[in-house]
Design an enzyme around this catalytic site. Structure first.
Site, PDB file in Angstrom:
ATOM      1  N   ASP A 116       0.846  -1.256   0.140  1.00 46.04           N
ATOM      2  CA  ASP A 116       0.068  -0.012   0.003  1.00 46.04           C
ATOM      3  C   ASP A 116       1.021   1.354   0.025  1.00 46.04           C
ATOM      4  O   ASP A 116       1.606   1.285   0.862  1.00 46.04           O
ATOM      5  CB  ASP A 116      -0.828   0.046   1.206  1.00 46.04           C
ATOM      6  CG  ASP A 116      -1.884   1.008   1.230  1.00 46.04           C
ATOM      7  OD1 ASP A 116      -1.599   2.310   0.728  1.00 46.04           O
ATOM      8  OD2 ASP A 116      -3.038   0.789   1.679  1.00 46.04           O
ATOM      9  N   TYR A 157      -9.994  14.834  -5.680  1.00 46.51           N
ATOM     10  CA  TYR A 157      -9.248  13.886  -6.616  1.00 46.51           C
ATOM     11  C   TYR A 157      -8.060  15.064  -7.413  1.00 46.51           C
ATOM     12  O   TYR A 157      -6.989  14.917  -7.522  1.00 46.51           O
ATOM     13  CB  TYR A 157     -10.046  13.450  -7.636  1.00 46.51           C
ATOM     14  CG  TYR A 157      -9.276  12.489  -8.687  1.00 46.51           C
ATOM     15  CD1 TYR A 157      -8.551  11.320  -8.495  1.00 46.51           C
ATOM     16  CD2 TYR A 157      -9.530  12.922 -10.035  1.00 46.51           C
ATOM     17  CE1 TYR A 157      -8.397  10.542  -9.252  1.00 46.51           C
ATOM     18  CE2 TYR A 157      -8.769  12.110 -10.934  1.00 46.51           C
ATOM     19  CZ  TYR A 157      -8.075  10.790 -10.693  1.00 46.51           C
ATOM     20  OH  TYR A 157      -7.386  10.360 -11.530  1.00 46.51           O
TER      21      TYR A 157
HETATM   22  N1  NAD Z   1      -8.724   5.245 -16.444  1.00 49.72           N
HETATM   23  C1  NAD Z   1      -8.807   6.577 -16.382  1.00 49.72           C
HETATM   24  O1  NAD Z   1      -9.339   7.194 -17.253  1.00 49.72           O
HETATM   25  C2  NAD Z   1      -7.552   7.421 -15.947  1.00 49.72           C
HETATM   26  C3  NAD Z   1      -7.742   8.940 -16.196  1.00 49.72           C
HETATM   27  C4  NAD Z   1      -6.728   9.751 -15.589  1.00 49.72           C
HETATM   28  C5  NAD Z   1      -5.931   9.405 -14.512  1.00 49.72           C
HETATM   29  N2  NAD Z   1      -5.976   8.151 -14.102  1.00 49.72           N
HETATM   30  C6  NAD Z   1      -4.872   7.401 -13.007  1.00 49.72           C
HETATM   31  O2  NAD Z   1      -4.155   6.451 -13.962  1.00 49.72           O
HETATM   32  C7  NAD Z   1      -3.854   5.652 -12.566  1.00 49.72           C
HETATM   33  C8  NAD Z   1      -4.353   3.952 -13.024  1.00 49.72           C
HETATM   34  O3  NAD Z   1      -5.668   4.211 -13.140  1.00 49.72           O
HETATM   35  P1  NAD Z   1      -6.449   3.076 -13.709  1.00 49.72           P
HETATM   36  O4  NAD Z   1      -7.597   3.627 -14.301  1.00 49.72           O
HETATM   37  O5  NAD Z   1      -5.466   2.131 -14.461  1.00 49.72           O
HETATM   38  O6  NAD Z   1      -7.278   2.576 -12.384  1.00 49.72           O
HETATM   39  P2  NAD Z   1      -7.281   1.161 -11.878  1.00 49.72           P
HETATM   40  O7  NAD Z   1      -8.497   1.030 -10.810  1.00 49.72           O
HETATM   41  O8  NAD Z   1      -7.772  -0.072 -12.976  1.00 49.72           O
HETATM   42  O9  NAD Z   1      -5.936   0.828 -11.159  1.00 49.72           O
HETATM   43  C9  NAD Z   1      -5.525   1.516 -10.230  1.00 49.72           C
HETATM   44  C10 NAD Z   1      -4.747   0.347  -9.377  1.00 49.72           C
HETATM   45  O10 NAD Z   1      -3.954   0.934  -8.077  1.00 49.72           O
HETATM   46  C11 NAD Z   1      -4.252   0.221  -6.903  1.00 49.72           C
HETATM   47  N3  NAD Z   1      -4.157   1.231  -5.643  1.00 49.72           N
HETATM   48  C12 NAD Z   1      -5.072   2.066  -5.320  1.00 49.72           C
HETATM   49  N4  NAD Z   1      -4.621   2.526  -4.359  1.00 49.72           N
HETATM   50  C13 NAD Z   1      -3.441   2.013  -4.066  1.00 49.72           C
HETATM   51  C14 NAD Z   1      -2.501   2.402  -2.856  1.00 49.72           C
HETATM   52  N5  NAD Z   1      -2.942   3.111  -1.987  1.00 49.72           N
HETATM   53  N6  NAD Z   1      -1.487   1.597  -2.970  1.00 49.72           N
HETATM   54  C15 NAD Z   1      -1.509   0.274  -3.626  1.00 49.72           C
HETATM   55  N7  NAD Z   1      -1.794   0.308  -4.857  1.00 49.72           N
HETATM   56  C16 NAD Z   1      -3.246   0.908  -4.878  1.00 49.72           C
HETATM   57  C17 NAD Z   1      -5.436  -0.486  -7.170  1.00 49.72           C
HETATM   58  O11 NAD Z   1      -5.453  -1.537  -6.407  1.00 49.72           O
HETATM   59  C18 NAD Z   1      -5.515  -0.696  -8.676  1.00 49.72           C
HETATM   60  O12 NAD Z   1      -4.812  -1.860  -8.926  1.00 49.72           O
HETATM   61  C19 NAD Z   1      -4.453   6.210 -11.459  1.00 49.72           C
HETATM   62  O13 NAD Z   1      -3.515   6.992 -10.720  1.00 49.72           O
HETATM   63  C20 NAD Z   1      -5.607   7.057 -12.024  1.00 49.72           C
HETATM   64  O14 NAD Z   1      -6.118   8.260 -11.168  1.00 49.72           O
HETATM   65  C21 NAD Z   1      -6.795   7.107 -14.948  1.00 49.72           C
END
Ligand code: NAD
Length: 257
Positions: free
Chosen positions: A64, A156
């Site tokens: 984490d 966020y």
């Molecule tokens: N998908 C989108 O549209 C999008 C857009 C902008 C930014 N993002 C950013 O990209 C990154 C990945 O997002 P995603 O869409 O692949 O999300 P996702 O939910 O598919 O993956 C996020 C991963 O982070 C892990 N995680 C969350 N909090 C954690 C912590 N405290 N410690 C360790 N692991 C943790 C979760 O278990 C998960 O596996 C994030 O930072 C998100 O904010 C995503």
């Protein structure tokens, strides 16, 4: 064709799914040994197994990013398995959609902790190691929400905007240790979490707002992270690159008559 990350080890946080998993697999195809870190331990194991099945090298580490002790343990495990860590991708994060007036303290803290504080803690732990080992590359994952206003994203957006600001300061402070720090601000990306939760109406609204008329693919973020982690980006430092199909460039879009 030469692999862009041959001989390199990368830690990717939040790599059990979505953008992080795509980035881990892409880095592995380019020759990196991978530390697949996530608070979802079984999910991290699954991605590490997939990488190994494809001929890559990977270990899964349940961690984490909000817990300094778990991050110390992650670094120790990573060093034990692969030695020097050259690349860190701070991808772990989570979002929420809630009106400003209904953003309770618990929501605020969760967003700041999991996105901004996690990126800070993980970077500090790994950057100490990188500084001792002669340098490295850090890639932070922010969001279009850190660059533009939107509704329901106060906590966020504050966290992601903080990552963008912190990226610049990290880049300056860590340059003397030969560590570059850059940031990606993804637009809407087609990950399972979003596909499973967004209504068709909301998806259509996103398509209309993005000049390219579609969501991005996780691999389209992975490709940019690869560039920032590779030798090609040796002189890129302190920058945030929006990877969003033109979303943040667009402003008001009026259809051509
Ligand atoms: N998908 C989108 O549209 C999008 C857009 C902008 C930014 N993002 C950013 O990209 C990154 C990945 O997002 P995603 O869409 O692949 O999300 P996702 O939910 O598919 O993956 C996020 C991963 O982070 C892990 N995680 C969350 N909090 C954690 C912590 N405290 N410690 C360790 N692991 C943790 C979760 O278990 C998960 O596996 C994030 O930072 C998100 O904010 C995503």
């Amino acid at each position: 064709m030469s692999e862009k990350l041959a001989g390199t080890t990368a830690i990717i946080t939040g790599a059990a799914g979505g953008i992080g998993a795509a980035t881990a697999k892409r880095f592995a195809r380019e020759g990196a040994a991978l530390v697949v870190a996530d608070k979802d331990g079984p999910g991290a194991e699954r991605i590490a197994r997939e990488i190994a099945a494809g001929g890559g090298r990977a270990i899964a580490v349940p961690a984490d990013v909000c817990d300094p002790a778990q991050l110390d343990a992650m670094l120790a495990e990573a060093k034990g398995a692969f030695g020097r860590i050259r690349v860190l991708v701070n991808n772990a994060g989570q979002g929420v959609q809630v009106h400003f007036l209904e953003t309770m303290m618990e929501i605020w803290r969760t967003m700041i902790d999991n996105n901004l504080t996690g990126t800070f803690l993980c970077s500090q732990v790994v950057a100490h190691h990188m500084a001792q080992e002669g340098g490295g590359r850090i890639v932070n994952i922010a969001s279009h929400s850190g660059l533009l206003g939107s509704s329901g994203r106060a906590a966020y957006a504050a966290a992601k905007g903080g990552i963008i600001a912190m990226t610049r300061v990290m880049a300056v402070d860590l340059a003397e240790h030969n560590i570059t720090v850059n940031c990606i601000a993804p637009g809407p990306i087609d990950v399972p979490r979003i596909r499973n939760t967004q209504t068709e109406e909301r998806q259509k609204a996103w398509h209309a707002a993005v000049p390219l008329g579609r969501y991005g693919e996780p691999d389209e973020i992975a490709g940019v992270a690869l560039f920032l982690a590779s030798d090609d980006a040796g002189y890129v430092n302190g920058q945030t690159l929006a990877v969003d199909g033109g979303f943040t460039a667009a402003g008001l879009r009026v259809k051509r008559i």
